[in-house]
Motif scaffolding. Structure first.
Motif, PDB file in Angstrom:
ATOM      1  N   PHE A  17       1.015  -1.413   0.246  1.00  0.00           N
ATOM      2  CA  PHE A  17       0.167  -0.057  -0.207  1.00  0.00           C
ATOM      3  C   PHE A  17       0.675   1.647  -0.660  1.00  0.00           C
ATOM      4  CE2 PHE A  17      -4.151  -1.974   1.754  1.00  0.00           C
ATOM      5  CZ  PHE A  17      -4.829  -2.414   0.463  1.00  0.00           C
ATOM      6  N   ALA A  18       2.372   1.235   0.665  1.00  0.00           N
ATOM      7  CA  ALA A  18       2.627   2.299   0.895  1.00  0.00           C
ATOM      8  C   ALA A  18       3.367   2.700  -0.396  1.00  0.00           C
ATOM      9  CB  ALA A  18       3.830   2.248   1.828  1.00  0.00           C
ATOM     10  N   LEU A  19       3.829   1.883  -0.774  1.00  0.00           N
ATOM     11  CA  LEU A  19       4.683   2.122  -2.324  1.00  0.00           C
ATOM     12  C   LEU A  19       3.736   2.632  -3.200  1.00  0.00           C
ATOM     13  CD1 LEU A  19       6.448  -1.806  -2.548  1.00  0.00           C
ATOM     14  CD2 LEU A  19       7.229   0.822  -2.972  1.00  0.00           C
ATOM     15  N   GLY A  20       2.308   2.636  -3.305  1.00  0.00           N
ATOM     16  CA  GLY A  20       1.312   3.017  -4.246  1.00  0.00           C
ATOM     17  C   GLY A  20       0.775   4.270  -3.528  1.00  0.00           C
ATOM     18  N   ASP A  21       1.407   5.022  -2.889  1.00  0.00           N
ATOM     19  CA  ASP A  21       1.124   5.886  -2.117  1.00  0.00           C
ATOM     20  C   ASP A  21       2.402   7.109  -2.266  1.00  0.00           C
ATOM     21  OD1 ASP A  21       0.881   8.496  -0.695  1.00  0.00           O
ATOM     22  OD2 ASP A  21       0.288   6.786   1.436  1.00  0.00           O
ATOM     23  N   HIS A  22       1.299   8.471  -3.067  1.00  0.00           N
ATOM     24  CA  HIS A  22       2.643   8.664  -4.204  1.00  0.00           C
ATOM     25  C   HIS A  22       3.842  10.134  -2.660  1.00  0.00           C
ATOM     26  CE1 HIS A  22      -0.180  11.717  -3.579  1.00  0.00           C
ATOM     27  NE2 HIS A  22       0.141  12.768  -3.420  1.00  0.00           N
ATOM     28  N   HIS A  23       3.065   9.613  -1.794  1.00  0.00           N
ATOM     29  CA  HIS A  23       3.795  11.041  -0.472  1.00  0.00           C
ATOM     30  C   HIS A  23       5.197  10.601  -0.336  1.00  0.00           C
ATOM     31  CE1 HIS A  23       0.450  12.343   0.159  1.00  0.00           C
ATOM     32  NE2 HIS A  23       0.361  13.624  -0.057  1.00  0.00           N
ATOM     33  N   VAL A  24       5.247   8.820  -0.387  1.00  0.00           N
ATOM     34  CA  VAL A  24       6.497   8.268   0.613  1.00  0.00           C
ATOM     35  C   VAL A  24       6.900   6.888  -0.684  1.00  0.00           C
ATOM     36  CG1 VAL A  24       5.665   8.658   2.929  1.00  0.00           C
ATOM     37  CG2 VAL A  24       5.328   5.976   1.193  1.00  0.00           C
ATOM     38  N   SER A  25       5.735   6.600  -1.807  1.00  0.00           N
ATOM     39  CA  SER A  25       6.174   5.954  -2.445  1.00  0.00           C
ATOM     40  C   SER A  25       8.064   5.953  -3.186  1.00  0.00           C
ATOM     41  CB  SER A  25       6.206   5.547  -4.287  1.00  0.00           C
ATOM     42  OG  SER A  25       5.844   6.879  -4.722  1.00  0.00           O
ATOM     43  N   GLU A  26       8.455   7.075  -3.854  1.00  0.00           N
ATOM     44  CA  GLU A  26       9.762   7.136  -4.484  1.00  0.00           C
ATOM     45  C   GLU A  26      11.094   6.734  -2.887  1.00  0.00           C
ATOM     46  OE1 GLU A  26      11.290   6.471  -7.169  1.00  0.00           O
ATOM     47  OE2 GLU A  26      10.132   5.978  -7.617  1.00  0.00           O
ATOM     48  N   PRO A  27      11.088   7.200  -1.983  1.00  0.00           N
ATOM     49  CA  PRO A  27      11.852   7.467  -0.814  1.00  0.00           C
ATOM     50  C   PRO A  27      11.929   6.021  -0.928  1.00  0.00           C
ATOM     51  CG  PRO A  27      10.599   8.738  -0.282  1.00  0.00           C
ATOM     52  CD  PRO A  27      10.243   8.879  -1.143  1.00  0.00           C
ATOM     53  N   LEU A  28      10.620   5.533  -0.588  1.00  0.00           N
ATOM     54  CA  LEU A  28      10.372   4.295   0.282  1.00  0.00           C
ATOM     55  C   LEU A  28      11.064   2.497  -0.677  1.00  0.00           C
ATOM     56  CD1 LEU A  28       9.821   1.542   1.985  1.00  0.00           C
ATOM     57  CD2 LEU A  28       7.247   2.017   1.047  1.00  0.00           C
ATOM     58  N   ARG A  29      11.255   3.797  -2.111  1.00  0.00           N
ATOM     59  CA  ARG A  29      11.229   1.931  -3.418  1.00  0.00           C
ATOM     60  C   ARG A  29      12.871   1.984  -3.234  1.00  0.00           C
ATOM     61  NH1 ARG A  29       8.274   0.512  -6.963  1.00  0.00           N
ATOM     62  NH2 ARG A  29       7.025   1.758  -6.665  1.00  0.00           N
ATOM     63  N   GLN A  30      13.368   3.218  -2.755  1.00  0.00           N
ATOM     64  CA  GLN A  30      14.897   3.745  -2.917  1.00  0.00           C
ATOM     65  C   GLN A  30      15.230   2.801  -1.544  1.00  0.00           C
ATOM     66  OE1 GLN A  30      16.090   7.744  -2.972  1.00  0.00           O
ATOM     67  NE2 GLN A  30      15.103   7.729  -4.749  1.00  0.00           N
ATOM     68  N   GLU A  31      14.899   3.303  -0.083  1.00  0.00           N
ATOM     69  CA  GLU A  31      15.099   2.656   0.599  1.00  0.00           C
ATOM     70  C   GLU A  31      15.106   0.799   0.365  1.00  0.00           C
ATOM     71  OE1 GLU A  31      16.576   2.792   4.215  1.00  0.00           O
ATOM     72  OE2 GLU A  31      17.250   4.680   3.075  1.00  0.00           O
ATOM     73  N   LEU A  32      13.544   0.736   0.150  1.00  0.00           N
ATOM     74  CA  LEU A  32      14.449  -1.409  -0.062  1.00  0.00           C
ATOM     75  C   LEU A  32      15.539  -1.502  -1.086  1.00  0.00           C
ATOM     76  CD1 LEU A  32      10.221  -1.729  -0.752  1.00  0.00           C
ATOM     77  CD2 LEU A  32      11.572  -2.043   0.635  1.00  0.00           C
ATOM     78  N   ASP A  33      15.668  -0.539  -2.420  1.00  0.00           N
ATOM     79  CA  ASP A  33      16.561  -1.222  -3.240  1.00  0.00           C
ATOM     80  C   ASP A  33      17.848  -1.266  -1.913  1.00  0.00           C
ATOM     81  OD1 ASP A  33      15.387  -1.133  -5.310  1.00  0.00           O
ATOM     82  OD2 ASP A  33      16.107   0.707  -6.086  1.00  0.00           O
ATOM     83  N   ARG A  34      18.306  -0.029  -1.601  1.00  0.00           N
ATOM     84  CA  ARG A  34      19.487  -0.122  -0.708  1.00  0.00           C
ATOM     85  C   ARG A  34      19.991  -1.352   0.198  1.00  0.00           C
ATOM     86  NH1 ARG A  34      21.033   1.750   4.578  1.00  0.00           N
ATOM     87  NH2 ARG A  34      18.880   2.107   4.927  1.00  0.00           N
ATOM     88  N   ILE A  35      17.932  -1.704   0.866  1.00  0.00           N
ATOM     89  CA  ILE A  35      18.203  -3.114   1.774  1.00  0.00           C
ATOM     90  C   ILE A  35      18.639  -4.364   1.136  1.00  0.00           C
ATOM     91  CG2 ILE A  35      16.808  -4.339   3.272  1.00  0.00           C
ATOM     92  CD1 ILE A  35      15.199  -1.346   4.071  1.00  0.00           C
ATOM     93  N   GLN A  36      18.225  -4.555  -0.475  1.00  0.00           N
ATOM     94  CA  GLN A  36      18.125  -5.629  -0.910  1.00  0.00           C
ATOM     95  C   GLN A  36      19.789  -5.506  -1.117  1.00  0.00           C
ATOM     96  OE1 GLN A  36      16.067  -5.549  -4.479  1.00  0.00           O
ATOM     97  NE2 GLN A  36      16.338  -7.427  -4.636  1.00  0.00           N
ATOM     98  N   ALA A  37      20.309  -4.516  -1.356  1.00  0.00           N
ATOM     99  CA  ALA A  37      21.645  -4.553  -2.368  1.00  0.00           C
ATOM    100  C   ALA A  37      22.535  -4.623  -1.401  1.00  0.00           C
ATOM    101  CB  ALA A  37      21.907  -2.809  -2.790  1.00  0.00           C
ATOM    102  N   MET A  38      22.325  -4.527   0.094  1.00  0.00           N
ATOM    103  CA  MET A  38      22.843  -4.653   1.578  1.00  0.00           C
ATOM    104  C   MET A  38      22.799  -5.812   2.188  1.00  0.00           C
ATOM    105  SD  MET A  38      25.146  -1.978   2.056  1.00  0.00           S
ATOM    106  CE  MET A  38      25.210  -2.454   4.035  1.00  0.00           C
ATOM    107  N   ASN A  39      21.897  -7.083   1.553  1.00  0.00           N
ATOM    108  CA  ASN A  39      21.492  -8.371   2.304  1.00  0.00           C
ATOM    109  C   ASN A  39      20.964  -8.228   2.940  1.00  0.00           C
ATOM    110  OD1 ASN A  39      21.189 -10.448   0.716  1.00  0.00           O
ATOM    111  ND2 ASN A  39      23.560 -10.517   0.530  1.00  0.00           N
ATOM    112  N   GLY A  40      20.031  -6.736   3.227  1.00  0.00           N
ATOM    113  CA  GLY A  40      19.252  -6.666   4.926  1.00  0.00           C
ATOM    114  C   GLY A  40      20.280  -6.616   5.980  1.00  0.00           C
ATOM    115  N   GLN A  41      21.365  -7.026   5.574  1.00  0.00           N
ATOM    116  CA  GLN A  41      22.444  -6.213   7.309  1.00  0.00           C
ATOM    117  C   GLN A  41      22.993  -4.429   6.906  1.00  0.00           C
ATOM    118  OE1 GLN A  41      23.632  -9.084   8.514  1.00  0.00           O
ATOM    119  NE2 GLN A  41      22.392  -9.630   7.234  1.00  0.00           N
ATOM    120  N   CYS A  42      21.544  -4.179   7.443  1.00  0.00           N
ATOM    121  CA  CYS A  42      21.580  -2.484   7.063  1.00  0.00           C
ATOM    122  C   CYS A  42      20.180  -2.273   8.397  1.00  0.00           C
ATOM    123  CB  CYS A  42      21.629  -1.795   6.345  1.00  0.00           C
ATOM    124  SG  CYS A  42      19.716  -1.805   5.103  1.00  0.00           S
ATOM    125  N   ASP A  43      20.559  -0.830   8.766  1.00  0.00           N
ATOM    126  CA  ASP A  43      19.703  -0.275   9.239  1.00  0.00           C
ATOM    127  C   ASP A  43      18.262   0.222   8.588  1.00  0.00           C
ATOM    128  OD1 ASP A  43      18.511   1.317  11.353  1.00  0.00           O
ATOM    129  OD2 ASP A  43      18.954   2.768  10.521  1.00  0.00           O
TER     130      ASP A  43
END
Lengths: 324, 324
Positions: B242-268
């Protein structure tokens, strides 16, 4: 050892089993269908289904009923293999990449769980509570056997009894019940089913000992992986236990095993393989396998004289026909 | 959410179930007995046995029969958890070290296989082929659900339908059949059993959504692990979709998820958690959970008026009582 295509009479029905095996894992999940089919298509001797069908010959043979036992037994065997490959960190099985290697450990884990589930689903089509009980009990014993194998990794102090108990759970039991359940599903006489169980149990013991011998004495081509894989992963098999008791090689062998353990199996194991080959462990293991085969043949003697007995006798001899 | 000790009438029988659970995993293997007991003693809500017993109240309630359904269902649930912990590389569950962490992945794998086997062994004491079939089917569906979860890790393009299908298999189905099999084991009317299935299914959907909300909105103390664990492992849950479909947060959230994936979850992951919390995803998910609860209550309306209905209604409300 190739598939038992020696038995012309069963060939048609084994084709039915093969088709059912593939059908049984098809379903809503394209991923799990693919991984399961990959596993099943890698082949195998289909030893358990063969024994089910032959057990069925001692009663009212009906392929439609027998397949509901034969396919689940092969599926349970396959599911245990895919979980083993995770544990053993195996890259290939039967010369083909394992599910674990082609996908990953997580996929291999759920492929195993899925195949176990499919096996049970199929069995429940057969309204035979006793058969369900025997199958469930076998699954429990197999998990215990696998756990015992992990526990005894690199344990050079284990005795032969411990090894025999472990392979009983890990291998022989499933082969024993394949013979037994074939007979029960065909409503054969209960004493016949028990005789078949004893036959299968002893054949299974000989089969596993032979398999353990092959891992040490076979060529890479015969085995489908380099010789000594068992020792590499810490699995101390019968020939090694015997060799550890042979004063000609016991000391250097123990040192080699310590080294392999210290290197986590990431080293050359050919020295250890040579030591076991040079020991009395090979001949002693062969003699024990032969003893189990004789016991299997004794069990056959108690069974009604039908043509299948001859085929079962041939399988028993086939298993200890050594090509190394 | 604590265990449902609110139901005095069932307390005695839940003690029977608890004892049977422990007994069911005792056996020839000291190692597997120990690992299984560790897993079971770590606790849990025993939601599935509670539902079985309550389902049984709609027929001829007999704890001796009902336990042969209640214990296997809890065992199947537990086995799936121990396999999940291998996949998720989880160190703790319910604040205690996982089998995987205390022993290792291999032990966790065979502990799961062993517990599945024990579950089936117990069920076969009940001569009820239909119940066996429903259980086997559920095991298959659960494995598919788990596989779908892996497949969809870090998939930010998945839609709500896909999420709902996944949690249906992963969670709701087992809760639905807990209610249904309780009724069937007690020989209740089949329409009643179907009504209970619908109740359990909808409660299960609400329960999983609520669990996914808690992972984002709860405190570490409430959850037993740090918030955002689902996102850390790539599990994209309903509030996140739902949040990914909410234009208030979707862009930064998508970026954060990309970062978490790149870090293999080993991050804040607290930034991602904050973004979802600030989005409309929380309220929308709560609304959907509430809708499932309403559907569950509707299913209850079709059932005979016995006291247990009141308790089932209380459970339904209890599940969406939000403490965060």
């Amino acid at each position: 050892m190739k598939r038992f295509d020696i038995f012309g009479t069963l060939k048609k029905d084994m084709d039915v089993i093969e088709k059912e095996l593939y059908l049984s894992v098809e379903g809503d999940s394209p991923e799990l269908t693919e991984t399961s089919l990959h596993l099943l298509r890698a082949g195998g001797k289909r030893l358990r289904p063969v024994f089910v069908l032959m057990g069925g010959k001692f009663g009212s043979y009906d392929i439609e009923r027998l397949k509901l036992v034969a396919v689940p037994l092969e599926l349970i065997h396959s599911a245990s293999l895919v979980h083993d490959d995770v544990i053993d960190d195996a890259e290939t099985r039967r010369g083909k990449p394992t599910v674990k290697a082609k996908w990953d450990n997580r996929v291999a884990m759920y492929t195993g769980d899925y195949i176990y589930g499919r096996a049970l689903e199929l069995t429940t089509k057969l309204e035979a509570p006793e058969i369900h009980r025997i199958l469930a009990k076998a699954m429990v014993e197999m998990a215990i056997g696998e756990m015992e194998q992990i526990r005894d990794f690199f344990n050079t102090e284990q005795n032969i009894r411990r090894y025999l108990l472990r392979i009983r759970r890990k291998t022989s039991l499933l082969i024993a019940i394949s013979c037994q359940l074939g007979a029960l599903a065909a409503n054969a006489d209960r004493r016949v089913a028990s005789g078949l169980y004893r036959f299968g149990y002893n054949v299974g013991m000989a089969f596993q000992i032979q398999d353990d011998l092959l891992d040490l004495c076979g060529t890479e081509k015969q085995i489908g992986k380099p010789p000594g894989s068992d020792m590499r992963q810490g699995n101390i098999t019968l020939p090694v236990i015997f060799a550890l008791g042979d004063h000609h090689v016991s000391e250097p062998l123990r040192q080699e095993l310590d080294r392999i353990q210290a290197m986590n199996g990431q080293c050359d194991v050919s020295e250890a393989v040579q030591l076991v080959r040079a020991s009395s462990g090979i001949a002693k293991s062969e003699a024990l396998a032969d003893r189990y085969i004789r016991k299997a043949l004794d069990a056959l003697d108690t069974l009604p004289d039908i043509k299948t007995k001859k085929h079962l006798r041939e399988i028993a001899h086939f298993i200890t026909k050594r090509s190394y």
